[in-house]
Motif scaffolding. Structure first.
Motif, short mmCIF file in Angstrom:
data_model
loop_
_atom_site.label_atom_id
_atom_site.label_comp_id
_atom_site.label_asym_id
_atom_site.label_seq_id
_atom_site.Cartn_x
_atom_site.Cartn_y
_atom_site.Cartn_z
N LYS A 136 7.91 2.93 -31.90
CA LYS A 136 8.85 3.57 -32.82
C LYS A 136 10.25 3.66 -32.19
CE LYS A 136 9.56 5.84 -36.65
NZ LYS A 136 9.29 5.27 -37.95
N HIS A 137 10.29 4.11 -30.91
CA HIS A 137 11.60 4.31 -30.28
C HIS A 137 12.06 3.12 -29.43
CE1 HIS A 137 11.30 8.35 -31.69
NE2 HIS A 137 10.31 8.70 -30.88
N GLY A 138 11.17 2.18 -29.24
CA GLY A 138 11.52 1.01 -28.42
C GLY A 138 11.93 1.42 -27.01
N CYS A 139 11.29 2.46 -26.48
CA CYS A 139 11.59 2.84 -25.08
C CYS A 139 10.32 3.37 -24.42
CB CYS A 139 12.69 3.90 -25.04
SG CYS A 139 12.18 5.52 -25.59
N SER A 140 10.40 3.54 -23.09
CA SER A 140 9.20 4.01 -22.40
C SER A 140 8.99 5.50 -22.68
CB SER A 140 9.37 3.80 -20.90
OG SER A 140 10.33 4.73 -20.44
N PHE A 141 7.79 5.94 -22.43
CA PHE A 141 7.44 7.35 -22.66
C PHE A 141 8.29 8.27 -21.77
CE2 PHE A 141 4.20 10.51 -23.94
CZ PHE A 141 4.14 10.12 -25.26
N GLN A 142 8.53 7.78 -20.55
CA GLN A 142 9.31 8.55 -19.58
C GLN A 142 10.73 8.84 -20.10
OE1 GLN A 142 9.37 6.38 -15.98
NE2 GLN A 142 9.28 8.20 -14.69
N ASN A 143 11.35 7.78 -20.66
CA ASN A 143 12.71 7.96 -21.19
C ASN A 143 12.73 8.89 -22.40
OD1 ASN A 143 13.83 6.41 -19.27
ND2 ASN A 143 13.94 4.54 -20.51
N LEU A 144 11.67 8.80 -23.18
CA LEU A 144 11.58 9.68 -24.35
C LEU A 144 11.52 11.15 -23.89
CD1 LEU A 144 11.04 10.16 -27.40
CD2 LEU A 144 8.62 9.83 -26.93
N VAL A 145 10.69 11.41 -22.90
CA VAL A 145 10.55 12.78 -22.39
C VAL A 145 11.91 13.30 -21.90
CG1 VAL A 145 9.52 14.16 -20.53
CG2 VAL A 145 8.11 12.56 -21.82
N LYS A 146 12.66 12.44 -21.20
CA LYS A 146 13.97 12.85 -20.70
C LYS A 146 14.89 13.28 -21.84
CE LYS A 146 14.65 10.42 -16.43
NZ LYS A 146 14.89 9.05 -16.02
N LYS A 147 14.89 12.47 -22.92
CA LYS A 147 15.75 12.76 -24.07
C LYS A 147 15.43 14.14 -24.65
CE LYS A 147 16.98 8.64 -26.53
NZ LYS A 147 16.66 7.76 -27.63
N ILE A 148 14.13 14.43 -24.75
CA ILE A 148 13.73 15.71 -25.35
C ILE A 148 14.14 16.86 -24.43
CG2 ILE A 148 11.75 17.08 -26.21
CD1 ILE A 148 12.49 14.45 -27.79
N GLN A 149 13.94 16.69 -23.14
CA GLN A 149 14.31 17.76 -22.19
C GLN A 149 15.80 18.06 -22.25
OE1 GLN A 149 13.00 15.90 -18.59
NE2 GLN A 149 10.97 16.86 -18.62
N GLN A 150 16.61 16.99 -22.39
CA GLN A 150 18.07 17.18 -22.41
C GLN A 150 18.54 18.06 -23.57
OE1 GLN A 150 19.32 13.12 -22.33
NE2 GLN A 150 19.10 12.96 -20.11
N VAL A 153 17.59 21.82 -21.67
CA VAL A 153 17.82 22.22 -20.27
C VAL A 153 18.91 21.36 -19.61
CG1 VAL A 153 15.57 23.22 -19.73
CG2 VAL A 153 15.90 20.77 -19.46
N LYS A 154 19.65 21.99 -18.74
CA LYS A 154 20.71 21.25 -18.03
C LYS A 154 20.11 20.58 -16.79
CE LYS A 154 24.53 22.53 -20.32
NZ LYS A 154 23.79 22.90 -21.49
N ASP A 155 19.26 21.35 -16.10
CA ASP A 155 18.76 20.88 -14.81
C ASP A 155 17.35 20.27 -14.96
OD1 ASP A 155 18.08 20.49 -12.25
OD2 ASP A 155 18.11 22.62 -11.65
N ALA A 156 17.31 18.95 -15.27
CA ALA A 156 16.03 18.30 -15.55
C ALA A 156 15.06 18.33 -14.37
CB ALA A 156 16.26 16.88 -16.01
N ALA A 157 15.61 18.52 -13.16
CA ALA A 157 14.73 18.51 -11.98
C ALA A 157 13.80 19.72 -11.97
CB ALA A 157 15.59 18.50 -10.72
N ARG A 158 14.17 20.78 -12.67
CA ARG A 158 13.37 22.01 -12.62
C ARG A 158 12.31 22.08 -13.73
NH1 ARG A 158 16.63 26.69 -13.52
NH2 ARG A 158 14.70 27.86 -13.26
N ILE A 159 12.25 21.06 -14.55
CA ILE A 159 11.31 21.13 -15.69
C ILE A 159 10.16 20.15 -15.52
CG2 ILE A 159 12.68 19.58 -17.17
CD1 ILE A 159 11.83 21.37 -19.53
#
Ligand SMILES: Nc1ncnc2c1ncn2[C@@H]1O[C@H](COP(=O)(O)OP(=O)(O)OP(=O)(O)O)[C@@H](O)[C@H]1O
Ligand SMILES: [Mg+2]
Length: 526
Positions: A136-150, A153-159
């Protein structure tokens, strides 16, 4: 001439006049001298399905499939029909066929995941949903997760985020986020528009929840929402909970009443009116009862409901006793035109719309009920949510009386319509194979009480002209009639159980387990 019929059919379809659309397609098919296009079979079957004429729809699709064995539109309509009927083994087969034709179409993987979910094949469902989201999104699951976190949260390292499967029939799983000492929950579902499903739930959190303090304490906090390629990612606070059970009735009744009084009726109809439902009484789907009850003060919706009910009972060979009881319900409501006594401005309020026990969580932290899954919120008689809750747990009628109707002050007309809805929810929950023995614990006493209330209402209306004696006589008449009918149902019940016992006794497994039974019996005797 025949081409004109097709144009007419399309016009009716646009206006949602499915009956007329189906009639035009039928005539077109019988008169057309040219080869009929695959789309015509699919559209004709769709109109029939929406009219609940499912057997006919299946015939039409089979005819289409003979000419076009691998046509996507026909296969998709097969899928919609089997989904409507709840034939999940068949939907798996069709979804696989569609994936073979077009392996990268996300929708086909979503459909497959939904079928697996209904079949309780959770690992397969989870995998299908993950594949679907990647396509659906034409991207990896990892990148999708990043988009949702953004989104929050500002500091993705803490999530820390995990993807989970949540028995999704209408969702594609969820993300759980741990962020310091807070936890969030992202529900992933299909986004169609702001009016239905995920869009409606999003608008509940963004618009309705914020204007009522009562709703604040009853629901998880809203965190964020994103719509990416028509997939909704709604993030709310995670509720640490235990499931709600029938012991929680007092809290649940309180929650339903708070919802009902959260937003004034005038504001609801002007600012958050119900979407334009396709009014279909779907077998086994409680939500269709709620849809009809959002317009239950209007005669045509009652008529349509009973017509669909009759068709479902006929097509699915419901036991005679259930058909008889539904006729009694129909005559109590329709002969007395009781819907005229329901006044939206007085009886209607905010409804959750899918107030089943799964959507109620008992929050360990605040020690109160939290209501989730607001995608079906609507406007209708205030007691509908509770009728849905009790029947979602298949609570016997006598318990519902003890916990709710005997304690709450419902007016006679409210009580009648509560029982009307309750009977239909029971009907949906129990299905065609409902044992007669279940009928006498659930549907039968509800209908008997409803008839009694209807009679009392009539007698009160006729009022002074009747003497007390004639009122008593009328009540006695009804009691005798009900006893005779109860007797008939109980006899049918006995007959049914006797038949079941004899089938069981002549079965192979009964014979094989005979030595074990004899052994257990001799042990119990000792
Ligand atoms: N805020 C939350 N905190 C904890 N668990 C949640 C939360 N929201 C949803 N869940 C869990 O996820 C499940 C599905 O959520 P929800 O009912 O909102 O989705 P759905 O798509 O409507 O599912 P279904 O169609 O099966 O009803 C819930 O039954 C519950 O177990
Ligand atoms: Mg739910």
């Amino acid at each position: 001439m025949t081409e004109q019929l097709l144009k007419e059919a399309k016009k009716f379809q646009k206006k949602r006049h499915w009956n007329h659309a189906a009639a035009c397609y039928r005539q077109y098919l019988s008169e057309s001298e040219r080869t009929v296009q695959a789309e015509v079979y699919a559209d004709y079957a769709r109109s029939l399905r929406i009219n609940s004429e499912t057997n006919k729809a299946l015939d039409v699709l089979n005819e289409g499939k003979r000419l076009y064995p691998d046509h996507e539109r026909i296969l998709l309509e097969f899928h919609n029909l089997y989904d409507f009927l709840g034939n999940w083994e068949d939907t798996v087969g069709i979804a696989r066929q569609l994936i073979k034709l077009n392996p990268q179409t996300a929708d086909y993987h979503f459909r497959l995941g939904r079928s697996y979910s209904f079949l309780k094949k959770h690992q397969l469902a989870k995998k299908s949903y993950q594949t679907a989201l990647e396509f659906k999104h034409g991207c990896s699951f990892q990148n999708l997760v990043k988009k949702i976190q953004q989104g929050f949260v500002k500091d993705a390292a803490r999530i820390k985020t995990t993807y989970i499967f949540i028995d999704g029939k209408n969702n594609y799983g969820a993300f759980i986020h741990e962020y310091g000492d807070r936890k969030f929950f992202t529900k992933i579902s299909n986004y169609t528009n702001a009016q239905i499903g995920a869009g409606r739930e999003e608008s509940f959190y963004q618009k309705v929840r914020v204007r009522s303090p009562q709703l604040h304490s009853l629901t998880p906090a809203y965190i964020d929402s994103q719509i990416i390629d028509n997939v909704s990612y709604l993030t709310i606070e995670l509720v640490k909970s235990t499931a709600v059970t029938s012991d929680s009735a007092v809290w649940v009744i309180d929650a339903a009443q708070k919802i009902a009084s959260a937003v004034p009726y005038q504001e609801l109809v002007t600012q958050y009116p119900p979407p334009k439902y396709v009014f279909q009484f779907k077998k086994g789907r409680a939500i269709s009862v709620v849809h009809f009850f959002s317009r239950i003060h209007e005669e045509p919706y009652n008529e349509k409901l009973f017509a669909a009910l009759e068709l479902i009972m006929k097509q699915n060979r419901y036991p005679g006793a259930v058909r008889h009881l539904m006729k009694r319900l129909q005559s109590a409501i329709m002969d007395n035109q009781l819907y005229q006594k329901i006044k939206p401005e007085k009886h209607y309020s905010l409804l959750h719309g899918d107030f089943a026990f799964q959507n109620l969580l008992f929050d360990e932290e605040s020690q109160c009920v939290k209501v989730i899954d607001w995608s079906s919120y609507t406007v209708g008689p205030h007691f509908i949510d509770l009728a849905r809750y009790f029947t979602s747990l298949l609570t016997p009628y006598s318990e519902i009386e003890r916990l709710y109707t005997a304690k709450q002050k419902l007016s006679t007309i409210e009580h009648i319509f509560f029982l009307y809805a309750l009977t239909l929810f029971y009907f949906q929950k129990m299905g065609p194979k409902s044992r007669a023995s279940k009928i006498s614990d659930y549907i039968l006493p509800a209908i008997e009480d409803l008839e009694f209330l209807v009679l009392q209402k009539k007698l009160n209306q006729e009022g002074d002209e009747m003497t007390d004696i004639s009122k008593q006589l009328a009540e006695r008449d009804l009691q005798i009639q009900q006893l005779e009918q109860r007797n008939m149902i109980l006899n049918k019940e006995k007959e049914y159980l006797r038949m079941e016992l004899s089938t069981l006794q002549s079965s192979k497994s009964w014979k094989i387990t005979r030595p074990l039974r004899l052994f257990t019996e001799s042990r119990t005797k000792k």
